[in-house]
Write a protein that holds these residues in place. Sequence first.
Motif, mmCIF file in Angstrom:
data_model
loop_
_atom_site.group_PDB
_atom_site.id
_atom_site.type_symbol
_atom_site.label_atom_id
_atom_site.label_comp_id
_atom_site.label_asym_id
_atom_site.label_seq_id
_atom_site.Cartn_x
_atom_site.Cartn_y
_atom_site.Cartn_z
ATOM 1 N N PHE A 190 -12.744 62.303 -1.437
ATOM 2 C CA PHE A 190 -14.087 62.338 -2.010
ATOM 3 C C PHE A 190 -14.665 63.742 -1.919
ATOM 4 C CE2 PHE A 190 -18.715 61.675 -0.740
ATOM 5 C CZ PHE A 190 -19.174 61.765 -2.045
ATOM 6 N N PHE A 191 -14.525 64.396 -0.753
ATOM 7 C CA PHE A 191 -15.183 65.687 -0.594
ATOM 8 C C PHE A 191 -14.521 66.766 -1.450
ATOM 9 C CE2 PHE A 191 -16.916 69.418 1.666
ATOM 10 C CZ PHE A 191 -18.255 69.078 1.576
ATOM 11 N N ALA A 192 -13.193 66.658 -1.639
ATOM 12 C CA ALA A 192 -12.515 67.627 -2.508
ATOM 13 C C ALA A 192 -13.062 67.496 -3.935
ATOM 14 C CB ALA A 192 -11.010 67.392 -2.489
ATOM 15 N N ALA A 193 -13.192 66.259 -4.417
ATOM 16 C CA ALA A 193 -13.736 66.035 -5.764
ATOM 17 C C ALA A 193 -15.205 66.470 -5.815
ATOM 18 C CB ALA A 193 -13.597 64.562 -6.142
ATOM 19 N N PHE A 194 -15.922 66.243 -4.733
ATOM 20 C CA PHE A 194 -17.339 66.605 -4.649
ATOM 21 C C PHE A 194 -17.511 68.129 -4.765
ATOM 22 C CE2 PHE A 194 -20.999 67.778 -1.956
ATOM 23 C CZ PHE A 194 -22.004 67.024 -2.541
ATOM 24 N N LEU A 195 -16.641 68.864 -4.061
ATOM 25 C CA LEU A 195 -16.719 70.337 -4.105
ATOM 26 C C LEU A 195 -16.454 70.852 -5.523
ATOM 27 C CD1 LEU A 195 -15.030 71.776 -0.881
ATOM 28 C CD2 LEU A 195 -17.460 71.662 -1.470
#
Length: 436
Positions: A190-195
């Motif tokens: 999730f955080f990779a996509a969020f970044l």
Amino acid sequence: MGDSRRNSPTPPAFLSRLLAGRATTVLDRLPSAPGFWRSPVRGVRFTAVLGVVLLAGITVLFVTGLLSYAAYNPDLHPVNDKTPDKGLLGFYLFAWPTGPHWLYRLTQGLHVTLGITLVPVLLAKLWSVVPKLFTLPPVRSVGHALERISLLLLVGGALFEFVTGLLNIQLEYLFPGSFYPLHFYGAWVFFAAFLAHAALRVPQSVRVLRSGGLSESVAGDPLESPAPSPPTLSRRGALTTVGAGSLLLLITSAGRSFDGPLRRLAVLTPHGAAEPGPGPNGFQINKTAAAAGITQAETGEGWWLTVKGPAGEFRFTRPQLLAMDQYSAALPIACVEGWSTSDQWWRGVRLRDLAALAGYPAGAPGLLVESVQRKGPFRRVALRDNQVRDARSLLALSVNGEELTLDHGYPARVIVPAAPGVLNTKWVSRLTFGAL
Ligand code: HEM
């Protein structure tokens, strides 16, 4: 062939007109049609405000989540590590400190309370961009395909992390497998996509927010409806409603981190408003002795503690432990589910005194604590050297001036400053110092 064409009533033109007419009406009713989404609230400025709130909130959630994982000491011993295949994702792990003693209470309280509070913001953000998810053609180029995949991971990842987290604090383990690897790996995806999304959208958000008021139109706004319905609520009103929803959730969940009347306000989660009962032992419990399968027989007269180390193996009954030097420490219980208690007054034998007795050598990695408990994920845990040597780390025998109750870990439990509740083992049966 020529004759038959001359005699026919021009079917291709007639048919295409008919089909075109029908197609327009059918396609207009599909979510992919620009006119399908008619709320006048939607617009890139509205989305940008929610995005900025999520940018700050999700970043804090990610950091406090990673801290929560580090607090388990997963790199110390396999019994603590619930994601042994994490590889490089554990690059940041460090020795979790023992001070300030309320550290985990703060980081985990923030993680869970913020997660609950951001739910209306996340839902409003998804609502605000939902027309973009239906735009046709679904894929225009390789670059666009990659962007769509990253959006799938972003939206799917956000929903997955919020749903697993909320189910966990409701004690509803509906998902297959253990919560820890699911939530841990999910957070990274999730955080990779969020970044990636933030890198594309933050500059755009700053630009549109600087260029005019919330209710003003943006030229070529990709989210504004071409045929908006008459407004029933302004954009400011919609944001206020979302904020009010978040505030309500904050009021009904933050109390889990405080004692007294505030805890009674935490009506939305178990371990929130639940009355722990009166008396010195009357503070929150995660798992009762009955739920953990602990019987009176295992913890009564026949109980003893085994202490093992380079100096040998020793056994102590509870009266023998009580006859040793007793020390006190004021420490909270702070649970991974985000709730915590204020400082309780624990009394018992210092772990470092037991370590010295067992011949625990300087520079040894730590201590393995085992419980009478036979089932459950944290019935054996490892504590790090800094936790063993802290003068406030105790094998507690009493709390707030009274013998521990069975639910609080009688005959003896570990209590360590700043450690997550699951490392504060109850019903301790064995301490192995040094050789982890
Ligand atoms: C949980 C986090 C988030 C989720 C699930 C999410 C989801 C989405 C989705 C699905 C879209 C539509 C696809 C697109 O056009 O890119 C979108 C658009 C947008 N997002 Fe996010 N987003 C999140 C966080 C953010 C953040 C942190 C910002 C910026 C501060 C932001 C700003 C925007 C903007 C301005 C758009 C409209 C882009 C346009 O159509 O021109 N979002 N978001």
